[in-house]
Every structure is written in structure tokens, then in C-alpha cells.
Design a protein around this motif. Structure first.
Motif, mmCIF file in Angstrom:
data_model
loop_
_atom_site.group_PDB
_atom_site.id
_atom_site.type_symbol
_atom_site.label_atom_id
_atom_site.label_comp_id
_atom_site.label_asym_id
_atom_site.label_seq_id
_atom_site.Cartn_x
_atom_site.Cartn_y
_atom_site.Cartn_z
ATOM 1 N N ILE A 1 0.759 -1.121 0.020
ATOM 2 C CA ILE A 1 0.058 -0.054 -0.159
ATOM 3 C C ILE A 1 0.970 1.273 0.182
ATOM 4 N N PRO A 2 0.866 2.043 -1.170
ATOM 5 C CA PRO A 2 1.762 3.251 -1.293
ATOM 6 C C PRO A 2 1.223 4.154 -0.162
ATOM 7 N N THR A 3 2.142 4.686 0.933
ATOM 8 C CA THR A 3 1.851 5.479 1.857
ATOM 9 C C THR A 3 2.559 6.595 2.188
ATOM 10 N N ILE A 4 2.053 7.651 2.424
ATOM 11 C CA ILE A 4 3.167 9.109 2.792
ATOM 12 C C ILE A 4 2.869 9.443 4.057
ATOM 13 N N VAL A 5 3.835 9.970 4.725
ATOM 14 C CA VAL A 5 3.768 10.435 6.009
ATOM 15 C C VAL A 5 3.960 12.187 5.855
ATOM 16 N N TRP A 6 3.094 12.858 6.436
ATOM 17 C CA TRP A 6 2.919 14.267 6.323
ATOM 18 C C TRP A 6 3.170 14.742 7.586
ATOM 19 N N GLY A 7 4.633 15.196 7.672
ATOM 20 C CA GLY A 7 5.075 15.873 8.810
ATOM 21 C C GLY A 7 6.101 15.095 9.580
ATOM 22 N N THR A 8 7.103 15.602 10.120
ATOM 23 C CA THR A 8 8.194 15.200 10.818
ATOM 24 C C THR A 8 8.495 15.514 11.903
ATOM 25 N N GLY A 9 7.601 15.778 12.887
ATOM 26 C CA GLY A 9 7.665 16.250 14.246
ATOM 27 C C GLY A 9 7.734 14.950 15.238
ATOM 28 N N ASN A 10 7.354 14.991 16.415
ATOM 29 C CA ASN A 10 7.542 13.868 17.313
ATOM 30 C C ASN A 10 6.507 12.764 16.806
ATOM 31 N N VAL A 11 5.434 13.075 16.029
ATOM 32 C CA VAL A 11 4.575 11.838 15.730
ATOM 33 C C VAL A 11 5.000 11.583 14.527
#
Length: 359
Positions: free
Chosen positions: A2-12
Motif C-alpha cells: 500500500i503506497p503510503t506517505i507521511v505528512w509531517g516529521t515532528g514527534n509524531v
């Protein structure tokens, strides 16, 4: 995959990148960042791994969504930018993505979300065929599926209490700790997170969700707040000095009232130093824990301690909250497009993960 992106790279977001990379059914295909200094950097570096993942961070939202990712882990904050977070999430759903996020408090119990928030999401689902599942980062499972599971072990249940008990000494989020919660501020300072109705805005959905699962009617949702000052100046590892006389501890409750009594309670006990408010509940090792207490027959207590990022308890809490979200993606991708909450999305065993190490 499943192609997945992560939006944001802080603690979460850091935890989300690691969780997606480790999942046997997911493929990390993109990372979205806001800070221009992060553009082009490898996702593994941004996630705190000691090796690259072969995915470079980008700030081009349009291009990333035009690639039609099947899933988006929206890890950007919604605390001080709720309208922007909602707009981002709607945009991803319209692109056909399954979106999982802790950013929209109102959707903890999606049935009670106000129409001004719910209607745009429902319209985006109809237009794009995506889905949305929201679960808290404090962590959500500690305020919904875990207490509900444990409540089923008793013969009678008088009350359910969910506690987050933390020392913020090593927490790497100074804006939230100092200004939203008010640690280190004069006692006359009014922390936004503790303003009347705000705790209910954030955690009231989980109270309503548990009441719905338990089949009880709420008379009301009430709040209690207590604060204590530091008796001496303390120095913290990541956030510097907190002066004597300033706020050093906070304790609040969001209470679901059933038949005139607080029967479903979410409680937070937070300190900037263990010496502050020593008579309040403390975690077993002084650092941090989540606890569920079932008052009834029998009396049941379950305490969960999680560590991540070289043993940090706050990071461990984030990682388990993110795990709940990321591990729901393959189920959501196979389900019909829709708006889901914790009572819809099963908490499943770690199929295919036993024995796997961090990528």
C-alpha cells in the motif's frame, strides 16, 4: 503493498515514518515537510534511524497527492492550526487516500463531530473515495479500546478511569509544554489547554465514544483543573530552566456524568519535575505511564509503560499512538470509503511482524 506517505516529521511524524517502514503491507513512498531545511533529506535521517530509507522529503503537496497515494499518515499538528489541518486532510481524502491522524480531536467520536467539520470530510469521501480514522496521540487506545476491553473482564463496573501520568523533563516539545500547558509560566498565566471547555473539546469525544460502547446515556461532561507551583528552580534536559514559583504540575479531569456521578473519567497528571505535587498520582518509575482503573468487582488496574528513541517515555507514548493508526491502514484500505472511529476499526495482533526488527 500500500503506497503510503507521511505528512509531517515532528514527534509524531518520526514515529510514523518508522512504523510505516516496518509494516509488511505498507510502502513508504513519500514524506511531506514544511521546513525548507528538511527538503531533500532522507526519511530515515528525519526519523532518527541510523540509515537511509531511499525516500527524500518534499514540500510539494500537490505533486505528492497527484501521485495518488493509497494512504496518508497526517502527522502535522492540529493544536494551533485546526482549520489548516482540516483543509490538508480533506485535500488528501479527495485524492482518494485513506487518512489516519491524531490531529482532529472532534473526530474521536465521529458521530458527535460538529457539522462544520464533519460535512467537508463527508463530502471529500463522496468525491474522492478516501477514508478518515482519527485516534489520539495521548494515546487514543488508552482512552477507548483498552478501557473498554478491560471493562469486559469484571462482573460489575462502577466507574472507568483512564490516566496519563507524565514527567515532562525529557519531553522535546517546548511550545506545547510551556505555552499550551503553561509549565514554567507565572501562576496567573492562563494556559490555553486548560481554559474552560477546552479539555472537553479535546477529550470529550472519547468520553462519548466509551459511553456509546457501554450503552449508557451521559447527563453531562464536566471538567476539573488543579495546578501547583514549583517550590524550587529546576533544570531539564531538553527545555532548560523552570523557575521556582512558576507552574510545575497540572492535574485535570474530563468526567462523563452518568446518573449524577462521574463514571467515565479521563485524567491527566503532568509534572515538569517529580518533586512537584508529590501527593498526586505518580508513574511506577517516576517517568511516565498510562493507566486504566476499573472500579467495581473485581477492582482492576492496568498500567502500560512504553519506551522509544533511546528509552524516552514520551516518545514511547507517541510510538504506540502512531502504531494504532498505522496498523489500521491495511484494514481501512480494504474497507469501504468512509468516516471511521475506534469502535469501527479493530485492534489487531501484529500479523507478520513477530521477530521483525526496525528497518
Amino acid at each position: 503493498m500500500i503506497p503510503t506517505i507521511v505528512w509531517g516529521t515532528g514527534n509524531v511524524g518520526r514515529a510514523a515514518i518508522r512504523a510505516v517502514a516496518a509494516h509488511p503491507e505498507l510502502e513508504l513512498t513519500g514524506v511531506l515537510v514544511h521546513n525548507p531545511d528538511k527538503v531533500g533529506r532522507d526519511a530515515g535521517e528525519l526519523a532518527g534511524l541510523d540509515h537511509g530509507l531511499g525516500v527524500a522529503a518534499s514540500d510539494d503537496i500537490a505533486a505528492m497527492l497527484a501521485a495518488r497515494p493509497r494512504a496518508v499518515v497526517y502527522a502535522a499538528s492540529g493544536d494551533i492550526r485546526p482549520d489548516a489541518a482540516l483543509a490538508d486532510i480533506v485535500r488528501a481524502i479527495e485524492a482518494g487516500a485513506v487518512v489516519v491522524t491524531p490531529a482532529l480531536y472532534a473526530f474521536y467520536d465521529q458521530r458527535s463531530a460538529p457539522p462544520s467539520l464533519r460535512d467537508p470530510v463527508v463530502a471529500a469521501i463522496a468525491a474522492g473515495g478516501g477514508s478518515l480514522f482519527v485516534s489520539g496521540v495521548d494515546p487514543g487506545w488508552g482512552n477507548d479500546v483498552l478501557p473498554l476491553l478491560v471493562s469486559g473482564l469484571g462482573s460489575t463496573v462502577e466507574a472507568i478511569r483512564c490516566q496519563e501520568i507524565f514527567d515532562y523533563t525529557t519531553y522535546d516539545q517546548p511550545d506545547a509544554v510551556r505555552y499550551l500547558v503553561g509549565m514554567g509560566q507565572p501562576m496567573e498565566y492562563a494556559p490555553p489547554m486548560l481554559a474552560p471547555t477546552v479539555p472537553t473539546m479535546v477529550w470529550g469525544g472519547q468520553i462519548r465514544l466509551m459511553a456509546r460502547a457501554l450503552g449508557v446515556e451521559l447527563d453531562d461532561i464536566r471538567e476539573t483543573v488543579a495546578r501547583q507551583a514549583l517550590t524550587h528552580t529546576v533544570h531539564t534536559e531538553r527545555m532548560g530552566e523552570f523557575e521556582a514559583g512558576t507552574q510545575g504540575a497540572v492535574r485535570f479531569e474530563v468526567q462523563g456524568i452518568v446518573e449524577g456521578e462521574p463514571r467515565i473519567v479521563i485524567e491527566h497528571v503532568t509534572r515538569i519535575h517529580p518533586a512537584c505535587a508529590p501527593d498526586w498520582p505518580a508513574p511506577p518509575d517516576g517517568e511516565g505511564a498510562h493507566r486504566v482503573i476499573i472500579e467495581g468487582h473485581p477492582h482492576i488496574e492496568v498500567t502500560v509503560e512504553a519506551r522509544d528513541e533511546d528509552g524516552n517515555r514520551s516518545a514511547g507514548g507517541n510510538a504506540t499512538a502512531v502504531g494504532r493508526l498505522v496498523n489500521a491502514i491495511d484494514w481501512l484500505a480494504a474497507a469501504e470509503p468512509g468516516l471511521y472511529d475506534a469502535l469501527d476499526v479493530p485492534l489487531r495482533p501484529a500479523v507478520g511482524k513477530l521477530g521483525r526488527k526496525q528497518p
